[in-house]
Motif scaffolding. Sequence first.
Motif, PDB file in Angstrom:
ATOM      1  N   GLY A 185       0.800  -1.219   0.000  1.00 39.74           N
ATOM      2  CA  GLY A 185       0.000   0.000   0.000  1.00 39.74           C
ATOM      3  C   GLY A 185       0.830   1.265   0.000  1.00 39.74           C
ATOM      4  O   GLY A 185       0.397   2.303   0.513  1.00 39.74           O
TER       5      GLY A 185
ATOM      6  N   GLN B  56      -2.887  -7.773   0.242  1.00 40.87           N
ATOM      7  CA  GLN B  56      -2.769  -6.338   0.433  1.00 40.87           C
ATOM      8  C   GLN B  56      -2.623  -6.034   1.917  1.00 40.87           C
ATOM      9  O   GLN B  56      -3.207  -6.721   2.770  1.00 40.87           O
ATOM     10  CB  GLN B  56      -4.017  -5.613  -0.098  1.00 40.87           C
ATOM     11  CG  GLN B  56      -4.054  -5.464  -1.604  1.00 40.87           C
ATOM     12  CD  GLN B  56      -5.320  -4.773  -2.053  1.00 40.87           C
ATOM     13  OE1 GLN B  56      -6.247  -5.408  -2.553  1.00 40.87           O
ATOM     14  NE2 GLN B  56      -5.378  -3.458  -1.883  1.00 40.87           N
ATOM     15  N   ARG B  57      -1.873  -4.976   2.205  1.00 42.85           N
ATOM     16  CA  ARG B  57      -1.748  -4.550   3.607  1.00 42.85           C
ATOM     17  C   ARG B  57      -2.990  -3.757   4.004  1.00 42.85           C
ATOM     18  O   ARG B  57      -3.472  -2.918   3.246  1.00 42.85           O
ATOM     19  CB  ARG B  57      -0.498  -3.683   3.800  1.00 42.85           C
ATOM     20  CG  ARG B  57      -0.276  -3.260   5.244  1.00 42.85           C
ATOM     21  CD  ARG B  57       1.072  -2.598   5.446  1.00 42.85           C
ATOM     22  NE  ARG B  57       1.219  -1.355   4.706  1.00 42.85           N
ATOM     23  CZ  ARG B  57       0.825  -0.163   5.148  1.00 42.85           C
ATOM     24  NH1 ARG B  57       0.228  -0.043   6.321  1.00 42.85           N
ATOM     25  NH2 ARG B  57       1.033   0.909   4.401  1.00 42.85           N
ATOM     26  N   VAL B  58      -3.490  -4.047   5.199  1.00 43.60           N
ATOM     27  CA  VAL B  58      -4.653  -3.341   5.735  1.00 43.60           C
ATOM     28  C   VAL B  58      -4.377  -2.938   7.181  1.00 43.60           C
ATOM     29  O   VAL B  58      -3.456  -3.455   7.829  1.00 43.60           O
ATOM     30  CB  VAL B  58      -5.928  -4.209   5.693  1.00 43.60           C
ATOM     31  CG1 VAL B  58      -6.329  -4.521   4.263  1.00 43.60           C
ATOM     32  CG2 VAL B  58      -5.752  -5.487   6.513  1.00 43.60           C
TER      33      VAL B  58
ATOM     34  N   LEU C 292      -6.310  -2.693  10.943  1.00 40.46           N
ATOM     35  CA  LEU C 292      -7.424  -3.332  11.644  1.00 40.46           C
ATOM     36  C   LEU C 292      -7.574  -2.746  13.044  1.00 40.46           C
ATOM     37  O   LEU C 292      -6.583  -2.419  13.705  1.00 40.46           O
ATOM     38  CB  LEU C 292      -7.173  -4.841  11.783  1.00 40.46           C
ATOM     39  CG  LEU C 292      -6.968  -5.649  10.504  1.00 40.46           C
ATOM     40  CD1 LEU C 292      -6.487  -7.049  10.839  1.00 40.46           C
ATOM     41  CD2 LEU C 292      -8.264  -5.695   9.698  1.00 40.46           C
TER      42      LEU C 292
ATOM     43  N   TYR D 230      -1.669  -8.393   6.483  1.00 36.69           N
ATOM     44  CA  TYR D 230      -1.838  -8.689   5.056  1.00 36.69           C
ATOM     45  C   TYR D 230      -2.996  -9.662   4.912  1.00 36.69           C
ATOM     46  O   TYR D 230      -3.065 -10.664   5.640  1.00 36.69           O
ATOM     47  CB  TYR D 230      -0.555  -9.272   4.458  1.00 36.69           C
ATOM     48  CG  TYR D 230       0.476  -8.205   4.202  1.00 36.69           C
ATOM     49  CD1 TYR D 230       0.562  -7.592   2.950  1.00 36.69           C
ATOM     50  CD2 TYR D 230       1.330  -7.772   5.216  1.00 36.69           C
ATOM     51  CE1 TYR D 230       1.481  -6.580   2.716  1.00 36.69           C
ATOM     52  CE2 TYR D 230       2.247  -6.765   4.985  1.00 36.69           C
ATOM     53  CZ  TYR D 230       2.322  -6.167   3.732  1.00 36.69           C
ATOM     54  OH  TYR D 230       3.229  -5.156   3.513  1.00 36.69           O
TER      55      TYR D 230
ATOM     56  N   TYR E 224     -10.705  -9.057   1.014  1.00 37.17           N
ATOM     57  CA  TYR E 224     -11.006  -8.670   2.400  1.00 37.17           C
ATOM     58  C   TYR E 224     -10.352  -7.351   2.785  1.00 37.17           C
ATOM     59  O   TYR E 224     -10.286  -7.006   3.961  1.00 37.17           O
ATOM     60  CB  TYR E 224     -10.573  -9.784   3.358  1.00 37.17           C
ATOM     61  CG  TYR E 224     -11.282 -11.082   3.085  1.00 37.17           C
ATOM     62  CD1 TYR E 224     -12.538 -11.329   3.635  1.00 37.17           C
ATOM     63  CD2 TYR E 224     -10.738 -12.027   2.224  1.00 37.17           C
ATOM     64  CE1 TYR E 224     -13.221 -12.508   3.351  1.00 37.17           C
ATOM     65  CE2 TYR E 224     -11.411 -13.206   1.923  1.00 37.17           C
ATOM     66  CZ  TYR E 224     -12.647 -13.435   2.493  1.00 37.17           C
ATOM     67  OH  TYR E 224     -13.331 -14.597   2.205  1.00 37.17           O
ATOM     68  N   ALA E 225      -9.892  -6.579   1.780  1.00 39.14           N
ATOM     69  CA  ALA E 225      -9.131  -5.358   2.062  1.00 39.14           C
ATOM     70  C   ALA E 225      -9.992  -4.095   2.100  1.00 39.14           C
ATOM     71  O   ALA E 225      -9.513  -3.037   2.513  1.00 39.14           O
ATOM     72  CB  ALA E 225      -8.023  -5.187   1.021  1.00 39.14           C
TER      73      ALA E 225
ATOM     74  N   LEU F  53     -12.432  -1.135   3.194  1.00 39.68           N
ATOM     75  CA  LEU F  53     -12.754  -0.528   4.488  1.00 39.68           C
ATOM     76  C   LEU F  53     -14.097  -1.040   4.978  1.00 39.68           C
ATOM     77  O   LEU F  53     -15.045  -1.197   4.193  1.00 39.68           O
ATOM     78  CB  LEU F  53     -12.798   1.003   4.357  1.00 39.68           C
ATOM     79  CG  LEU F  53     -11.479   1.688   3.999  1.00 39.68           C
ATOM     80  CD1 LEU F  53     -11.674   3.202   3.917  1.00 39.68           C
ATOM     81  CD2 LEU F  53     -10.389   1.360   5.015  1.00 39.68           C
TER      82      LEU F  53
ATOM     83  N   THR G 215     -14.643  -4.044   6.181  1.00 41.75           N
ATOM     84  CA  THR G 215     -14.720  -5.502   6.154  1.00 41.75           C
ATOM     85  C   THR G 215     -14.507  -6.075   7.552  1.00 41.75           C
ATOM     86  O   THR G 215     -13.602  -5.645   8.270  1.00 41.75           O
ATOM     87  CB  THR G 215     -13.654  -6.083   5.191  1.00 41.75           C
ATOM     88  OG1 THR G 215     -13.873  -5.542   3.892  1.00 41.75           O
ATOM     89  CG2 THR G 215     -13.719  -7.595   5.146  1.00 41.75           C
TER      90      THR G 215
ATOM     91  N   VAL H 211     -11.600  -3.652   9.142  1.00 35.77           N
ATOM     92  CA  VAL H 211     -10.623  -2.915   8.338  1.00 35.77           C
ATOM     93  C   VAL H 211     -10.947  -1.422   8.397  1.00 35.77           C
ATOM     94  O   VAL H 211     -12.088  -1.013   8.142  1.00 35.77           O
ATOM     95  CB  VAL H 211     -10.637  -3.405   6.877  1.00 35.77           C
ATOM     96  CG1 VAL H 211      -9.657  -2.591   6.032  1.00 35.77           C
ATOM     97  CG2 VAL H 211     -10.300  -4.894   6.805  1.00 35.77           C
TER      98      VAL H 211
ATOM     99  N   THR I  50      -5.829   4.295   7.851  1.00 36.50           N
ATOM    100  CA  THR I  50      -4.776   4.825   8.714  1.00 36.50           C
ATOM    101  C   THR I  50      -4.627   6.322   8.424  1.00 36.50           C
ATOM    102  O   THR I  50      -5.041   6.793   7.367  1.00 36.50           O
ATOM    103  CB  THR I  50      -3.433   4.127   8.450  1.00 36.50           C
ATOM    104  OG1 THR I  50      -3.098   4.257   7.068  1.00 36.50           O
ATOM    105  CG2 THR I  50      -3.450   2.685   8.876  1.00 36.50           C
TER     106      THR I  50
END
Length: 378
Positions: free
Chosen positions: A256, A294-296, A298, A340, A345-346, A348, A350, A365, A368
């Motif tokens: 990301g 993908q980086r998310v 949480l 990740y 599931y990435a 917002l 989720t 999710v 930031t």
Amino acid sequence: MSAPAAAPLLTTPLNALHLELGARMVPFAGYSMPVQYPAGLMAEHLHTRAQAGLFDVSHMGQLRLIGPDAAAAFETLMPVDVIDLPVGKQRYGLLLNEAGGIIDDLMFLRVGPDEIFVIVNGACKVGDIAHIQAQIGQRCQVVPLPDQALLALQGPQAAAVLARLAPGAAQLVFMTGARLTIAGADCLVTRSGYTGEDGFEISVPAAQAEALARTLLAQPEVQPIGLGARNSLRLEAGLCLYGNDLDVTTTPVEAGLNWAMQKVRRSGGARAGGFIGADVVLAQLDNPASLTRQRVALIAQERVPVREPAVLENLDGQHIGHVTSGLLSPTLNQPIALAYVQPDYAALGTELFAIVRGKPVPMVVVPTPFVPTRYYRG
């Protein structure tokens, strides 16, 4: 045969001061480093958010790239615009391997037309400097700076403190830098940091580091801060930690970090590609659907701390990813994490579950930073 003895830990120029201040020292990146002082991680974290904290980050690697070709050469190692960076401006960069994986993330400052100052991560610095030397050492001088210490002064009172000792510091804005004399020490100062707060990073000759640190700690707003709070502060700011959230198997697009790759270096840009790993990275930028993870960010819906490497599952109990950084946010008093996940599931909002001691902890999710940043942009 007995196992080989571990290499003795290196120490920073502030080692004696840390011990005098009652720090609890731990091994980190090959150094003995303060993880916390007697006040404790929570107090140190909240003090940095409220006033100003002083961090010893002298384990980091510092180097200079010198010569008329330095910027163009450095640009072949990263998907980042180096050539057009004005003198006095700082930028975030990413060293990549041939597969587009991140060798390290770094900061660099255009000190002059023919000079770039670079800060790399402590655990990576030997390999980084060797890589840079091997790749571009014929085009510019690569000069490591092992005799420089690095201090970070961070927090909403940092600017007032530094301006008291070096009036020129007030002229700097976020991601700019200059040479300043602070309490008699010749320093290279950038207005940047790793906490989400306004603040400064100060490169100072090792021989002058302790005197400068004592001068800063003598200011009423300033307290010493250890690695523990440095980690919780950076996570609240949504910033990646190399070795946790970034590594040689992770590309900037998966992480990301598209914002760190300027348009001029992307497909169709004036200087598109031409960097190590460009084929992979440009293909991912052009076709995001090709990503497998993908980086998310949480945030947990229960007050159960979620730490790396907790497994993440969907509502059906299927494995969909894992946490790379996680802790109980001192500011929010809620568990936060970077992770990740499979791209499905990435989005917002989720909902998914982290598995902590065999039990599912509901997480969502979110964007930031977790805590709003307060960089000073003028």
